[in-house]
Design an enzyme around this catalytic site. Structure first.
Site, short mmCIF file in Angstrom:
data_model
loop_
_atom_site.label_atom_id
_atom_site.label_comp_id
_atom_site.label_asym_id
_atom_site.label_seq_id
_atom_site.Cartn_x
_atom_site.Cartn_y
_atom_site.Cartn_z
N GLY A 92 0.82 -1.22 0.00
CA GLY A 92 0.00 0.00 0.00
C GLY A 92 0.85 1.26 0.00
CB ALA A 93 4.24 1.79 -0.95
NE ARG A 150 -4.38 6.52 -1.77
CZ ARG A 150 -5.26 6.24 -0.83
NH1 ARG A 150 -5.27 6.94 0.28
NH2 ARG A 150 -6.14 5.28 -0.99
CG ASN A 196 1.66 1.51 4.86
OD1 ASN A 196 1.60 2.29 5.82
ND2 ASN A 196 1.12 1.81 3.68
CE1 TYR A 203 -7.15 1.54 10.68
CE2 TYR A 203 -7.12 2.54 12.86
CZ TYR A 203 -6.53 2.34 11.62
OH TYR A 203 -5.32 2.92 11.34
P1 NDP Z 1 -3.92 6.14 3.12
O1 NDP Z 1 -5.39 5.94 3.05
O2 NDP Z 1 -3.35 7.47 2.77
O3 NDP Z 1 -3.16 5.01 2.26
C1 NDP Z 1 -3.50 3.67 2.40
C2 NDP Z 1 -2.72 2.85 1.40
O4 NDP Z 1 -3.12 1.48 1.53
C3 NDP Z 1 -3.03 3.27 -0.05
O5 NDP Z 1 -1.84 3.19 -0.80
C4 NDP Z 1 -4.01 2.19 -0.48
O6 NDP Z 1 -4.00 1.94 -1.87
C5 NDP Z 1 -3.45 0.97 0.25
N1 NDP Z 1 -4.42 -0.11 0.32
C6 NDP Z 1 -5.65 -0.10 0.88
N2 NDP Z 1 -6.23 -1.30 0.73
C7 NDP Z 1 -5.36 -2.08 0.07
C8 NDP Z 1 -5.38 -3.43 -0.39
N3 NDP Z 1 -6.43 -4.22 -0.18
N4 NDP Z 1 -4.28 -3.91 -1.04
C9 NDP Z 1 -3.20 -3.14 -1.25
N5 NDP Z 1 -3.12 -1.86 -0.87
C10 NDP Z 1 -4.19 -1.33 -0.21
O7 NDP Z 1 -3.54 5.75 4.62
P2 NDP Z 1 -2.30 6.11 5.55
O8 NDP Z 1 -1.09 6.33 4.75
O9 NDP Z 1 -2.75 7.12 6.52
O10 NDP Z 1 -2.18 4.75 6.37
C11 NDP Z 1 -1.14 3.79 6.18
C12 NDP Z 1 -1.16 2.80 7.34
O11 NDP Z 1 -0.98 3.53 8.56
C13 NDP Z 1 -2.49 2.06 7.48
O12 NDP Z 1 -2.26 0.74 7.88
C14 NDP Z 1 -3.20 2.83 8.58
O13 NDP Z 1 -4.14 2.04 9.24
C15 NDP Z 1 -2.02 3.20 9.45
N6 NDP Z 1 -2.29 4.30 10.37
C16 NDP Z 1 -2.59 5.57 9.90
C17 NDP Z 1 -2.84 6.60 10.78
C18 NDP Z 1 -3.16 7.99 10.35
O14 NDP Z 1 -3.47 8.82 11.23
N7 NDP Z 1 -3.11 8.33 9.07
C19 NDP Z 1 -2.81 6.36 12.24
C20 NDP Z 1 -2.51 5.03 12.62
C21 NDP Z 1 -2.25 4.05 11.71
P3 NDP Z 1 -5.19 2.46 -2.86
O15 NDP Z 1 -4.66 3.75 -3.39
O16 NDP Z 1 -5.27 1.39 -3.86
O17 NDP Z 1 -6.42 2.62 -2.03
#
Ligand code: NDP
Length: 243
Positions: A8-9, A11, A86, A151
């Site tokens: 999930g890299a 963004r 991630n 979550y």
């Molecule tokens: P974003 O929503 O900005 O990014 C999430 C990423 O995960 C996107 O690249 C998305 O891809 C990818 N993704 C989602 N579902 C899938 C899937 N089924 N297979 C592959 N890729 C997938 O989130 P964040 O960057 O904020 O979050 C990243 C991590 O950090 C997550 O695990 C989140 O739970 C955790 N986190 C974030 C916090 C915050 O405050 N932001 C706080 C605590 C934890 P696509 O573009 O395809 O949707």
């Protein structure tokens, strides 16, 4: 050259982890789910750090996809030394109104997704007798949060998974840790109303939301030699929000 696979890299935090680890000299495999115009730009940015970058498509909630993209990474870059689980989603709702699909989708992506990728990567790491895994959890997996039963359960599950696996593979020189971010500025939190963001920020001792860089720097430490005696831990990156 050591290789890092980050799920999930495309963004947010995942993208920043990819950039930070590329600056630290890792060849990078970026897992993405959906094609996106910015992927080629990100690949170019990573390659500017004189490392290789491979884009591997796959939905982490689908075991066969994970099997394929892990294989593509090993074939394309030669090994997987670091895995960062991630990829994650939210589908917030009070339990009274939460649909079964919304509970399942979050568990399938966040928790089962972590299993699916790790299960495929661990085989390579066990053979190599070295490796480093960092799972992105959340402080909510420790504290709980109203509106996030799905979550929080997924993230608490990731913490249990991290500690159990750390015990299983330590003798093979594989370390497994988790990073638990607090309130980080990304698309995931952009959806919250400004009043809610301000209210949350008030309860952060360091007085600000975190950045993706804050989280990426913690991951960089956990995959470095500097943390070689640390395994099975949950490192909170939350400005002191939960202590
Ligand atoms: P974003 O929503 O900005 O990014 C999430 C990423 O995960 C996107 O690249 C998305 O891809 C990818 N993704 C989602 N579902 C899938 C899937 N089924 N297979 C592959 N890729 C997938 O989130 P964040 O960057 O904020 O979050 C990243 C991590 O950090 C997550 O695990 C989140 O739970 C955790 N986190 C974030 C916090 C915050 O405050 N932001 C706080 C605590 C934890 P696509 O573009 O395809 O949707």
């Amino acid at each position: 050259m050591a290789v890092a696979l980050i799920t999930g890299a495309t963004r947010g935090i995942g993208k920043q982890i990819a950039l930070t680890l590329s600056k630290a000299g890792f060849d990078i495999a970026i897992n993405y789910r959906k094609e996106n115009d910015e992927l080629a730009t990100l690949k170019g940015e990573i390659e500017e750090n004189k490392v290789k970058c491979l884009l591997v498509q796959g939905d982490v909630s689908n075991f066969e996809d994970c099997e394929r993209f892990v294989k593509e990474t090993v074939e394309g870059l030669g090994s997987i030394d670091v895995l960062v689980n991630n990829a994650g989603i939210t589908k917030d709702m009070l339990l009274m109104r939460m649909k079964k699909e919304d509970f399942e989708q979050v568990i399938d992506t966040n928790l089962v997704g972590t299993f699916n990728v790790t299960k495929n990567v661990i085989t390579y790491m066990m053979k190599a007798r070295k490796g480093n895994i960092v799972n992105i959890a959340s402080v909510v997996g420790i504290s709980g949060n109203a509106g996030q039963t799905n979550y929080a359960a997924s993230k608490a599950g990731i913490i249990g998974f991290t500690k159990s696996l750390a015990k299983e593979v330590a003798s093979r020189n594989i370390r497994v840790n988790a990073v638990a971010p607090g309130f980080i500025q990304t698309n995931m939190t952009d959806v919250l109303k400004d009043e809610i963001k301000a209210e949350i920020a008030k309860n952060i001792p360091l007085g600000r939301m975190g950045t993706a860089e804050d989280v990426a720097n913690a991951v960089k430490f956990l995959v470095s030699e500097e943390s070689s005696y640390i395994t099975g831990q949950v490192l909170q990156v939350d400005g002191g929000m939960l202590m």
